[in-house]
Design a protein around this motif. Structure first.
Motif, PDB file in Angstrom:
ATOM      1  N   SER B   6      40.397 -34.496  -7.984  1.00  0.00           N
ATOM      2  CA  SER B   6      40.291 -35.901  -8.436  1.00  0.00           C
ATOM      3  C   SER B   6      39.381 -36.002  -9.648  1.00  0.00           C
ATOM      4  O   SER B   6      39.657 -36.769 -10.575  1.00  0.00           O
ATOM      5  N   PHE B   7      38.296 -35.243  -9.637  1.00  0.00           N
ATOM      6  CA  PHE B   7      37.329 -35.272 -10.737  1.00  0.00           C
ATOM      7  C   PHE B   7      38.003 -34.857 -12.040  1.00  0.00           C
ATOM      8  O   PHE B   7      37.902 -35.547 -13.058  1.00  0.00           O
ATOM      9  N   PHE B   8      38.734 -33.722 -12.006  1.00  0.00           N
ATOM     10  CA  PHE B   8      39.394 -33.248 -13.229  1.00  0.00           C
ATOM     11  C   PHE B   8      40.536 -34.173 -13.633  1.00  0.00           C
ATOM     12  O   PHE B   8      40.749 -34.430 -14.811  1.00  0.00           O
ATOM     13  N   SER B   9      41.236 -34.676 -12.612  1.00  0.00           N
ATOM     14  CA  SER B   9      42.347 -35.587 -12.873  1.00  0.00           C
ATOM     15  C   SER B   9      41.855 -36.836 -13.582  1.00  0.00           C
ATOM     16  O   SER B   9      42.481 -37.337 -14.520  1.00  0.00           O
ATOM     17  N   PHE B  10      40.683 -37.357 -13.152  1.00  0.00           N
ATOM     18  CA  PHE B  10      40.087 -38.547 -13.776  1.00  0.00           C
ATOM     19  C   PHE B  10      39.799 -38.284 -15.254  1.00  0.00           C
ATOM     20  O   PHE B  10      40.154 -39.088 -16.119  1.00  0.00           O
ATOM     21  N   TRP B  11      39.174 -37.150 -15.557  1.00  0.00           N
ATOM     22  CA  TRP B  11      38.792 -36.871 -16.938  1.00  0.00           C
ATOM     23  C   TRP B  11      40.010 -36.615 -17.828  1.00  0.00           C
ATOM     24  O   TRP B  11      40.027 -37.028 -18.980  1.00  0.00           O
ATOM     25  N   ILE B  12      41.032 -35.967 -17.261  1.00  0.00           N
ATOM     26  CA  ILE B  12      42.258 -35.742 -18.039  1.00  0.00           C
ATOM     27  C   ILE B  12      42.911 -37.096 -18.344  1.00  0.00           C
ATOM     28  O   ILE B  12      43.302 -37.358 -19.473  1.00  0.00           O
ATOM     29  N   ASP B  13      43.005 -37.960 -17.326  1.00  0.00           N
ATOM     30  CA  ASP B  13      43.575 -39.301 -17.543  1.00  0.00           C
ATOM     31  C   ASP B  13      42.757 -40.086 -18.549  1.00  0.00           C
ATOM     32  O   ASP B  13      43.296 -40.801 -19.383  1.00  0.00           O
ATOM     33  N   PHE B  14      41.432 -39.953 -18.466  1.00  0.00           N
ATOM     34  CA  PHE B  14      40.523 -40.707 -19.335  1.00  0.00           C
ATOM     35  C   PHE B  14      40.724 -40.309 -20.789  1.00  0.00           C
ATOM     36  O   PHE B  14      40.783 -41.155 -21.668  1.00  0.00           O
ATOM     37  N   ILE B  15      40.851 -39.005 -21.018  1.00  0.00           N
ATOM     38  CA  ILE B  15      40.951 -38.524 -22.396  1.00  0.00           C
ATOM     39  C   ILE B  15      42.386 -38.666 -22.916  1.00  0.00           C
ATOM     40  O   ILE B  15      42.607 -39.114 -24.032  1.00  0.00           O
ATOM     41  N   VAL B  16      43.365 -38.306 -22.096  1.00  0.00           N
ATOM     42  CA  VAL B  16      44.753 -38.317 -22.565  1.00  0.00           C
ATOM     43  C   VAL B  16      45.315 -39.740 -22.628  1.00  0.00           C
ATOM     44  O   VAL B  16      46.069 -40.076 -23.526  1.00  0.00           O
TER      45      VAL B  16
END
Lengths: 260, 95
Positions: B6-16
């Motif tokens: 979830s942590f990595f998914s959040f940051w990927i969604d945030f940036i992309v």
């Protein structure tokens, strides 16, 4: 000296506008949660989120300064370019009618209805639901501002045309202004031209993303810093042309149905 | 494990963000320009053109997608009223 003043002005204005847009969105959530639940827990959530954001800037700001300047420009330039294009895209789609405009009043009503707690059930002890909603709202909206403050500030520091604290001043001014406006008005700031501000910030982020990202990969811009002005004119011109084309398309779709 | 995901998914969604093509296009553009700088000093020209092309393609994709419920109320009501009118016109004037 003129270059330094222009750089600092751009830095403060970009941080200010980006922060203002995000804080207006956060204010809507905070107001709705405070009214529907409990103000004490809501405000503690807001304060905790702001503290976390400041801590992030304080830790990451100096850390970014350790990265070699060319790598920093590529990383920062890429991030600014991506954020800028995303903001431009969304604001153009909203302005042309392809996407609904953000309605702070409607969002306020929605959050109010969703989190409403009858007065009889409200307790003086900590309301963790209100705390969590307020914390999440402010932290998530503020995260984009932190990114902009850090990326702009770090690059400006590398160019000796500003710094992270200077960028943070712009963001801080916006937070104070929006908070004061919220206290005076005591309702969502629906009349703030959010989409226009997002369009302007998107154009600035895209411009600086191209400029710094380009420098990072070895581009030599004609006229050095003067190229920024050319880039911003180019981005605005292309964005406005796209907006008009999309608007015409939206209207012609409606008109075609009427004519038939 | 779910927390890390979830942590990595959040940051990927945030940036992309909403359109991953923009992030991919921006990265590709910088790579192309980087390569071009070894060939010509006019490589700077590729960036503004390429970046606006990325924006135009993203807008075109968004505009070509079927109308979403998030369509602006003014446009949605205009389209629904207009469609009713078109149906009535066709019914009255079958050709």
């Amino acid at each position: 000296m003129a270059d330094l003043n222009t750089g600092i002005a751009f830095l403060v204005i970009s941080s200010f506008l980006a922060s203002a847009v995000e804080m207006v969105e956060a204010l809507t959530i905070v107001l709705a949660v405070g009214v529907s639940r409990q103000w004490r827990s809501t405000l503690i959530g807001v304060a905790t989120a702001l503290f976390a954001l400041v801590a992030l800037v304080a830790v990451l700001g100096p850390a970014l300064a350790l990265i070699p300047i060319e790598a920093l420009r590529v990383i920062v330039g890429s991030l600014l370019l991506i954020f800028g294009l995303q903001w431009l895209r969304k604001s153009i789609l909203r302005a042309s009618g392809q996407l609904a405009q953000r309605d702070e009043a409607a969002i306020y009503t929605g959050v109010l209805a969703q989190s409403w707690l009858p007065t009889a059930k409200r307790k003086p002890s900590m309301d963790w639901y209100a705390f969590t909603l307020a914390f999440k709202g402010v932290f998530l909206e503020g995260l984009e501002v932190v990114f902009i403050v850090l990326t702009f500030g770090a690059n400006a520091a590398a160019d000796n045309s500003g710094s992270v604290p200077v960028a943070a001043v712009g963001a801080g001014l916006a937070i104070v202004l929006v908070t004061l406006a919220g206290l005076l008005v005591r309702q969502p700031l629906s009349r703030v031209p959010e989409n226009t501000m997002k369009f302007a910030v998107g154009a600035m982020l895209t411009t600086f993303g191209m400029f710094w990202g380009g420098e990072g990969v070895g581009v030599v811009w004609p006229g050095q810093d003067v190229a920024i002005l050319g880039l911003v004119v180019w981005v605005l011109a292309c964005a406005l042309v796209s907006l008009n084309l999309l608007r015409n398309r939206t209207h012609s779709l409606g008109l075609r149905f009427v004519r038939e | 494990m779910t927390y890390i995901k979830s942590f990595f998914s959040f940051w990927i969604d945030f940036i992309v963000g909403d359109d991953w093509h923009i992030a991919a296009g921006a990265a590709l553009m910088l790579l192309l320009v980087s390569a071009a700088t070894y060939v010509t000093s006019a490589a700077w020209a590729l960036l503004p053109i390429g970046v606006m092309l990325i924006l135009a393609l993203s807008l075109r994709r968004a505009a070509s997608a079927p109308p979403s419920p998030a369509l602006a109320p003014a446009v949605r009501s205009t389209l629904s009223l207009s469609t009713d009118s078109a149906v009535r016109t066709r019914r009255d004037n079958p050709q």
